[in-house]
Design a protein around this motif. Structure first.
Motif, PDB file in Angstrom:
ATOM      1  N   ARG A 169       1.665  -2.158 -13.343  1.00  0.00           N
ATOM      2  CA  ARG A 169       3.213  -2.505 -13.257  1.00  0.00           C
ATOM      3  C   ARG A 169       3.943  -1.718 -12.003  1.00  0.00           C
ATOM      4  N   LEU A 170       3.668  -0.453 -12.384  1.00  0.00           N
ATOM      5  CA  LEU A 170       4.560   0.485 -11.460  1.00  0.00           C
ATOM      6  C   LEU A 170       3.736   0.523  -9.985  1.00  0.00           C
TER       7      LEU A 170
ATOM      8  N   ASP B 195      12.183   6.769  -9.084  1.00  0.00           N
ATOM      9  CA  ASP B 195      13.047   6.198  -7.875  1.00  0.00           C
ATOM     10  C   ASP B 195      12.359   5.884  -6.698  1.00  0.00           C
ATOM     11  N   VAL B 196      11.508   4.738  -7.116  1.00  0.00           N
ATOM     12  CA  VAL B 196      10.791   4.055  -5.955  1.00  0.00           C
ATOM     13  C   VAL B 196      11.353   3.616  -4.723  1.00  0.00           C
ATOM     14  N   GLU B 197      12.376   3.058  -5.037  1.00  0.00           N
ATOM     15  CA  GLU B 197      13.248   2.341  -3.948  1.00  0.00           C
ATOM     16  C   GLU B 197      13.918   3.223  -2.903  1.00  0.00           C
ATOM     17  N   SER B 198      14.016   4.590  -3.507  1.00  0.00           N
ATOM     18  CA  SER B 198      14.851   5.516  -2.698  1.00  0.00           C
ATOM     19  C   SER B 198      13.729   6.378  -1.813  1.00  0.00           C
ATOM     20  N   ASP B 199      12.420   6.258  -2.130  1.00  0.00           N
ATOM     21  CA  ASP B 199      11.301   7.001  -1.369  1.00  0.00           C
ATOM     22  C   ASP B 199      11.664   6.664   0.033  1.00  0.00           C
ATOM     23  N   VAL B 200      11.613   7.938   0.788  1.00  0.00           N
ATOM     24  CA  VAL B 200      11.492   7.578   2.370  1.00  0.00           C
ATOM     25  C   VAL B 200      10.129   8.542   2.677  1.00  0.00           C
TER      26      VAL B 200
ATOM     27  N   CYS C  66       5.486   0.183  -6.577  1.00  0.00           N
ATOM     28  CA  CYS C  66       5.127   0.992  -5.190  1.00  0.00           C
ATOM     29  C   CYS C  66       4.770   0.114  -4.181  1.00  0.00           C
ATOM     30  N   GLY C  67       3.775  -0.629  -4.362  1.00  0.00           N
ATOM     31  CA  GLY C  67       3.124  -1.402  -3.161  1.00  0.00           C
ATOM     32  C   GLY C  67       4.266  -2.154  -2.335  1.00  0.00           C
TER      33      GLY C  67
ATOM     34  N   GLY D  38       4.843  10.576  -1.352  1.00  0.00           N
ATOM     35  CA  GLY D  38       5.556   9.432  -1.473  1.00  0.00           C
ATOM     36  C   GLY D  38       4.905   8.198  -2.337  1.00  0.00           C
ATOM     37  N   ALA D  39       5.271   6.999  -2.260  1.00  0.00           N
ATOM     38  CA  ALA D  39       4.674   5.819  -3.134  1.00  0.00           C
ATOM     39  C   ALA D  39       3.379   5.660  -2.922  1.00  0.00           C
TER      40      ALA D  39
END
Length: 321
Positions: free
Chosen positions: A86-87, A52-57, A91-92, A64-65
């Motif tokens: 790739r992953l 759930d990378v895009e939901s990381d806050v 994240c970057g 975190g990422a």
């Protein structure tokens, strides 16, 4: 070994409380156990898990990422892995999109900790710039290099020359009298910033300001002294690890001896049953960053620095000869 890990088994992304740490640990086990099949199973795990990378806050190294990037690059460093890269790129890209512009540069706001971007390694711009710089070197993608420079510019804009340190901008560190507060530890302050800059320098970054910042971080850490609790996160052994790495980079035998002396003191106290964890001087809590496991690992690293990796930067172990 990996059967307990699945989509819902680990919720955080970070290098010290989530997926990044799990991937780092398992990658390290593959080397220590000399079992390359673990790497293949790790790649299958990365390929098959909905991160759930895009939901990381949180964004940071701890949860975190940024921490997931570090764990993935540790995996890639043992043996090239397209899946890990790739992953890490995903994240970057999330970090690049989530950066908050400042008067100078940019940072990341972890709202669990504060309302402004932070400096430092564990939760701040130093950790992010370090990870993004490594990702830029691996991928050649210009966007990650630009984000690295933005993070460096932000931290450099708030550096306090009189303290030879970067301010602790957490809400919890904000003083009622309005004075700027400074921490001196791996998590917040000069030692962690110094470790980040050392990592960038040793991986080939030619920015001449990095050496100036490393020397500034050494000055602040030496001034504070290697005393207090013994933990890796915010204690003497974490700070000693930075100074030991800096001594190697700067070819400073006196600084190296200072670190060895501090480790000897901690070892003697541990043998006498007087070890001080980062949670309480009276409580022998387990755990890596604030507890007994980390203290023991740090002492092992002082005894055998070529055999024991630097866990503060999620360095994978070297293959045994």
């Amino acid at each position: 070994m990996l059967s307990g890990l699945g989509a819902g088994a680990v919720r955080s992304l970070g290098g010290f409380e989530g997926w990044g740490g799990a991937l780092y640990a398992l990658s390290s086990m593959s080397t220590l156990l000399q079992d390359p099949s673990i790497l293949q199973r790790l790649d299958d795990l990365v390929r098959g898990t909905e991160f759930d990378v895009e939901s990381d806050v949180a964004y940071d190294i701890i949860g975190g990422a940024t921490g997931l990037i570090a764990g993935l690059l540790a995996r890639h460093g043992i043996e090239p892995s397209d899946e890990a890269v790739r992953l890490a790129v995903r994240c970057g890209e999330h970090l690049v999109r989530s950066a908050t512009r400042q008067a100078v540069g940019a940072g990341w706001v972890n709202r669990r900790i504060g309302t402004t971007p932070l400096t430092g390694f564990a939760h701040g711009a130093a950790g992010a710039s370090w990870a993004l710089s490594r990702l830029s070197a691996v991928t050649g993608l210009e966007s990650f290099g630009a984000a690295t420079q933005d993070a460096l510019a932000f931290e450099r804009s708030v550096f306090a020359p009189t303290a030879s340190n970067w301010p602790d901008l957490r809400d919890s560190a904000r003083a009622s009298d309005g004075k700027t507060r400074f921490s001196v530890s791996w998590c917040h302050g000069a030692p962690g910033v110094g470790i980040a800059r050392l990592g960038m320098r040793m991986s080939g970054d030619l920015d001449p300001v990095l050496d100036t910042e490393i020397r500034a971080a050494v000055a602040a850490t030496v001034r504070a002294g290697l005393h207090g609790n013994h933990s890796l996160c915010h204690g003497a052994l974490g700070n000693a690890e930075f100074l030991r790495l800096a001594a190697m980079h700067l070819s400073d035998p006196a600084l190296a001896q200072r670190c060895e002396d501090a480790a000897t003191v901690v070892a003697r106290m541990a043998l006498a049953g007087r070890v001080r964890t980062g949670v309480s001087r009276e409580v022998g809590v387990p755990g890596l960053m604030t507890g007994l496991a980390g203290i023991g690992l740090a002492l092992l690293r002082h005894a055998e620095p070529l055999a024991v990796p630097c866990v503060l930067t999620l360095e994978p172990p070297r293959p045994r000869a």
